[in-house]
Write a protein that holds these residues in place. Structure first.
Motif, short mmCIF file in Angstrom:
data_model
loop_
_atom_site.label_atom_id
_atom_site.label_comp_id
_atom_site.label_asym_id
_atom_site.label_seq_id
_atom_site.Cartn_x
_atom_site.Cartn_y
_atom_site.Cartn_z
N ARG A 27 -106.20 -76.25 -15.99
CA ARG A 27 -106.79 -75.07 -15.65
C ARG A 27 -108.08 -75.60 -14.56
N PRO A 28 -107.98 -74.97 -13.65
CA PRO A 28 -109.20 -75.39 -12.76
C PRO A 28 -110.34 -74.39 -13.08
N TYR A 29 -111.45 -75.00 -12.67
CA TYR A 29 -112.90 -74.39 -12.65
C TYR A 29 -113.22 -73.83 -11.37
N ALA A 30 -114.35 -74.14 -10.79
CA ALA A 30 -114.76 -73.76 -9.49
C ALA A 30 -113.89 -74.63 -8.75
N MET A 31 -113.62 -74.10 -7.42
CA MET A 31 -112.56 -74.70 -6.65
C MET A 31 -113.03 -74.57 -5.08
N GLY A 32 -112.86 -75.55 -4.27
CA GLY A 32 -113.47 -75.50 -2.95
C GLY A 32 -112.21 -76.06 -1.97
N LYS A 40 -114.14 -87.48 12.19
CA LYS A 40 -115.25 -86.81 11.74
C LYS A 40 -115.23 -87.38 10.27
N GLU A 41 -116.54 -86.90 9.54
CA GLU A 41 -116.37 -86.99 8.11
C GLU A 41 -116.02 -85.99 7.60
N ARG A 42 -115.78 -85.56 6.24
CA ARG A 42 -115.35 -84.48 5.46
C ARG A 42 -116.42 -83.50 5.50
N GLU A 43 -115.99 -82.14 5.39
CA GLU A 43 -117.03 -81.09 5.56
C GLU A 43 -116.54 -80.03 4.80
N PHE A 44 -117.80 -79.30 4.40
CA PHE A 44 -117.43 -78.03 3.44
C PHE A 44 -116.83 -77.00 4.28
N VAL A 45 -115.72 -76.18 3.79
CA VAL A 45 -115.48 -74.90 4.49
C VAL A 45 -115.81 -73.89 3.49
N ALA A 46 -115.31 -73.94 2.49
CA ALA A 46 -115.55 -72.69 1.43
C ALA A 46 -115.36 -73.01 -0.14
N THR A 47 -116.04 -72.34 -0.84
CA THR A 47 -115.93 -72.52 -2.43
C THR A 47 -115.81 -71.12 -3.18
N ILE A 48 -115.41 -71.30 -4.35
CA ILE A 48 -115.07 -70.05 -5.11
C ILE A 48 -115.47 -70.29 -6.39
N ASN A 49 -116.06 -69.65 -7.43
CA ASN A 49 -116.42 -70.02 -8.60
C ASN A 49 -115.13 -69.42 -9.69
N TRP A 50 -115.23 -69.71 -10.74
CA TRP A 50 -114.04 -69.68 -11.80
C TRP A 50 -113.60 -68.29 -11.76
N SER A 51 -114.61 -67.28 -11.78
CA SER A 51 -114.14 -65.82 -11.96
C SER A 51 -113.83 -65.11 -10.62
N GLY A 52 -114.11 -65.88 -9.54
CA GLY A 52 -113.80 -65.39 -8.37
C GLY A 52 -114.86 -64.41 -7.91
N SER A 53 -116.00 -64.27 -8.45
CA SER A 53 -117.02 -63.49 -8.01
C SER A 53 -117.98 -63.90 -7.07
N THR A 54 -117.90 -65.30 -6.95
CA THR A 54 -119.11 -65.70 -5.94
C THR A 54 -118.31 -66.84 -5.03
N THR A 55 -118.44 -66.57 -3.81
CA THR A 55 -118.02 -67.42 -2.78
C THR A 55 -118.86 -67.76 -1.80
N TYR A 100 -119.25 -73.17 -11.85
CA TYR A 100 -119.94 -72.79 -10.67
C TYR A 100 -119.47 -73.19 -9.30
N ALA A 101 -119.58 -72.49 -8.26
CA ALA A 101 -119.37 -72.93 -6.86
C ALA A 101 -120.32 -73.81 -6.41
N TYR A 102 -119.73 -74.78 -5.54
CA TYR A 102 -120.86 -75.81 -4.82
C TYR A 102 -120.34 -76.30 -3.52
N THR A 103 -121.20 -76.30 -2.74
CA THR A 103 -120.94 -76.63 -1.41
C THR A 103 -120.69 -78.16 -0.89
N HIS A 104 -121.06 -79.13 -1.67
CA HIS A 104 -121.13 -80.50 -1.53
C HIS A 104 -120.02 -81.28 -2.05
N PRO A 105 -119.20 -82.10 -1.13
CA PRO A 105 -118.06 -82.72 -1.90
C PRO A 105 -118.43 -83.58 -2.86
N SER A 106 -119.57 -84.06 -3.07
CA SER A 106 -119.94 -85.04 -4.27
C SER A 106 -119.89 -84.06 -5.61
N GLY A 107 -119.89 -82.96 -5.52
CA GLY A 107 -119.59 -82.10 -6.81
C GLY A 107 -118.27 -81.88 -7.28
#
Length: 121
Positions: A27-32, A40-55, A100-107
């Protein structure tokens, strides 16, 4: 432990489209989606919360990429339109142990192996 498998990458011409898929074993929670361009270093592209209501999107892809998910299939998708050569990178799917959606890879706790996207001009 969550296993992630990405698919859908490949070569494409500038202006074209690709749809990346990521299947999760549990079961995945928030995904990105993140990417790592050559040299180059890894960079953020997009993220979505579990319900899909927040991107959230990186400014560089806003208006061109769309993240979505299907919780019945434990899957997340990245629709990429109007691709540019600077989108060339290895794209990674990741999962958080949080709703919860999150934009940094450390999360993020689990990562896929990546899929190569190459955009030619």
């Amino acid at each position: 432990q969550v296993q992630l498998v990405e698919s859908g990458g490949g070569p494409v011409q500038a202006g074209g489209s690709l749809r990346l898929s990521c299947a999760a074993s549990g079961r995945p929670y928030a995904m990105g989606w993140f990417r790592q361009p050559p040299g180059k270093e890894r960079e953020f592209v997009a993220t979505i919360n579990w319900s899909g209501s927040t991107t959230y999107y990186a400014d560089s892809v806003k208006g061109r990429f769309t993240i979505s998910r299907d919780n019945a299939k434990n899957a997340v998708y990245l629709q990429m339109n109007n691709l540019k050569p600077e989108d060339t990178a290895v794209y990674y799917c990741a999962v958080r142990s949080s709703n919860y959606a999150y934009t940094h890879p450390s999360g993020y706790d689990y990562w896929g192996q990546g899929t190569q996207v190459t955009v030619s001009s």
